[in-house]
Design an enzyme around this catalytic site. Structure first.
Site, short mmCIF file in Angstrom:
data_model
loop_
_atom_site.label_atom_id
_atom_site.label_comp_id
_atom_site.label_asym_id
_atom_site.label_seq_id
_atom_site.Cartn_x
_atom_site.Cartn_y
_atom_site.Cartn_z
N LYS A 1 0.85 -1.19 0.00
CA LYS A 1 0.00 0.00 0.00
C LYS A 1 0.88 1.23 0.00
O LYS A 1 1.76 1.38 0.85
CB LYS A 1 -0.90 0.01 1.24
CG LYS A 1 -1.89 1.16 1.23
CD LYS A 1 -2.85 1.08 2.40
CE LYS A 1 -2.30 1.65 3.67
NZ LYS A 1 -2.11 3.11 3.68
N ASP B 1 -3.39 4.44 -1.71
CA ASP B 1 -4.28 4.91 -0.62
C ASP B 1 -4.13 6.41 -0.46
O ASP B 1 -3.45 6.89 0.44
CB ASP B 1 -3.88 4.16 0.67
CG ASP B 1 -4.65 4.60 1.89
OD1 ASP B 1 -5.76 5.16 1.75
OD2 ASP B 1 -4.14 4.37 3.01
N LYS C 1 -7.00 8.42 -0.69
CA LYS C 1 -8.30 8.88 -0.15
C LYS C 1 -8.77 10.14 -0.85
O LYS C 1 -9.00 11.17 -0.20
CB LYS C 1 -8.19 9.13 1.36
CG LYS C 1 -7.70 7.92 2.15
CD LYS C 1 -7.61 8.23 3.64
CE LYS C 1 -7.12 7.07 4.46
NZ LYS C 1 -5.71 6.68 4.24
N ASP D 1 -12.63 15.43 -3.33
CA ASP D 1 -12.65 16.71 -4.04
C ASP D 1 -13.93 16.75 -4.85
O ASP D 1 -14.79 15.87 -4.69
CB ASP D 1 -11.39 16.79 -4.93
CG ASP D 1 -10.93 18.23 -5.17
OD1 ASP D 1 -11.79 19.09 -5.43
OD2 ASP D 1 -9.71 18.49 -5.11
N THR E 1 -10.11 4.53 10.86
CA THR E 1 -10.09 3.57 11.98
C THR E 1 -9.47 4.16 13.25
O THR E 1 -9.54 3.56 14.31
CB THR E 1 -9.34 2.29 11.58
OG1 THR E 1 -8.14 2.67 10.91
CG2 THR E 1 -10.16 1.43 10.67
N ARG F 1 2.70 -0.52 10.81
CA ARG F 1 3.73 -0.47 11.86
C ARG F 1 4.10 -1.80 12.49
O ARG F 1 5.28 -2.03 12.77
CB ARG F 1 3.34 0.58 12.91
CG ARG F 1 3.55 2.00 12.37
CD ARG F 1 2.80 3.03 13.18
NE ARG F 1 1.37 2.93 12.97
CZ ARG F 1 0.49 3.76 13.51
NH1 ARG F 1 0.89 4.73 14.30
NH2 ARG F 1 -0.79 3.61 13.25
O1 C5P Z 1 0.64 1.22 10.93
P1 C5P Z 1 -0.78 0.80 10.77
O2 C5P Z 1 -0.95 -0.71 10.66
O3 C5P Z 1 -1.71 1.43 11.78
O4 C5P Z 1 -1.18 1.38 9.32
C1 C5P Z 1 -2.51 1.43 8.87
C2 C5P Z 1 -2.51 2.03 7.51
O5 C5P Z 1 -3.84 2.04 7.01
C3 C5P Z 1 -2.02 3.46 7.44
O6 C5P Z 1 -1.32 3.59 6.19
C4 C5P Z 1 -3.27 4.30 7.41
O7 C5P Z 1 -3.11 5.47 6.64
C5 C5P Z 1 -4.24 3.36 6.69
N1 C5P Z 1 -5.65 3.58 6.95
C6 C5P Z 1 -6.21 3.51 8.21
N2 C5P Z 1 -7.55 3.73 8.40
C7 C5P Z 1 -8.35 3.97 7.36
C8 C5P Z 1 -7.79 4.03 6.05
C9 C5P Z 1 -6.43 3.81 5.89
O8 C5P Z 1 -5.50 3.25 9.18
N3 C5P Z 1 -9.65 4.12 7.54
#
Ligand code: C5P
Length: 245
Positions: free
Chosen positions: A40, A67, A69, A72, A131, A222
């Site tokens: 991603k 990703d 998002k 606009d 989230t 992460r």
């Molecule tokens: O590090 P972590 O596992 O929390 O990463 C989650 C990834 O998913 C990040 O790149 C974040 O931008 C993305 N994301 C999210 N919640 C959303 C959409 C995308 O955490 N609703």
């Protein structure tokens, strides 16, 4: 092994390359490349490196979820979607809060473009509520009630606009599948193996739990990127997915 590609754990894991430079991202792709199929590319990496990073990762044979998002006016988002399709991404997302006109114009614009060029149309999904956001975070931006109600409403708008699915928390998958149908794709970030920190994910679940809830794709950043041995962390995540399938 079954003919259904979604029975393959590697098809279900997307590693979020939330890294500051192309060098670091490509090193991570190299070190995970034997076991991970999807990467991603989000706003941090894309803003730092531009479309080149997507072209490079695609050139190495991987699938890419862009990703960014998009949020606009309808024409701008539709044309941004066409640009994403030109880059060859396999999936991209828009923000459902842009509304149905924006989402439907994007699906039609990108579908027409891909049909015309003989390209496979990327999977187009919508972000519902991030989230990281809890009820009070949503209330302060004027979205009343529970996070789950907002997510259900936004997922319904995405479905009615012709999108393929949504991004949502693992806890919301069953509700979304119930409302929008089994075939409506749900991509879940906020996935935390038991051995990992929660960081800023408010509505998190384990890979096993997310798959058991019906999630199609799990986004993990992460817990893998910051692990001492990212390939081991990715393998342990894949093992948890395999156990749930
Ligand atoms: O590090 P972590 O596992 O929390 O990463 C989650 C990834 O998913 C990040 O790149 C974040 O931008 C993305 N994301 C999210 N919640 C959303 C959409 C995308 O955490 N609703």
């Amino acid at each position: 092994m079954s003919d259904d590609p979604m029975k393959d754990p590697a098809e279900r894991l997307m590693v979020a390359l939330d890294l500051p430079t192309a060098d670091e991202a490509l090193r991570m792709v190299d070190s995970l490349g034997n076991i991970v199929r999807w990467f991603k590319v989000g706003s941090q990496l894309f803003t730092a490196c531009g479309p080149d990073i997507v072209i490079k990762i695609k050139g190495m044979g991987f699938k890419v979820f862009l990703d960014l998002k998009f949020h606009d006016i309808p024409t701008t988002v539709s044309l941004a979607g066409v640009s994403a399709a030109k880059l060859g991404v396999d999936m991209f997302n828009v923000h459902s809060m842009g509304g149905t006109r924006m989402m439907s114009k994007t699906v039609s614009g990108v579908s027409d473009f891909c049909a015309d060029k003989g390209l496979k149309r990327p999977i187009i999904i919508a972000v519902t509520a991030l989230t990281s956001m809890t009820g009070p975070d949503l209330n302060e931006i004027g979205i009343g009630g529970q996070a789950a109600d907002a997510v259900k409403n936004l997922a319904g708008l995405a479905k009615n606009s012709g999108l393929d699915g949504v991004v949502a928390s693992p806890e919301e998958v069953a509700m979304i599948k119930d409302a929008c149908g089994e075939g409506f794709v749900v991509v879940t970030p906020g996935v935390r193996p038991v051995w990992a920190e929660r960081d800023d994910q408010a509505r998190a679940q384990t890979p096993f739990g997310a798959i058991r809830n019906g999630s199609d794709y799990l986004v993990v950043g992460r817990p893998i990127l910051k692990a001492q041995h990212p390939a081991d962390a990715a393998q342990r995540t894949l093992d948890e997915i395999a156990a749930a399938l």
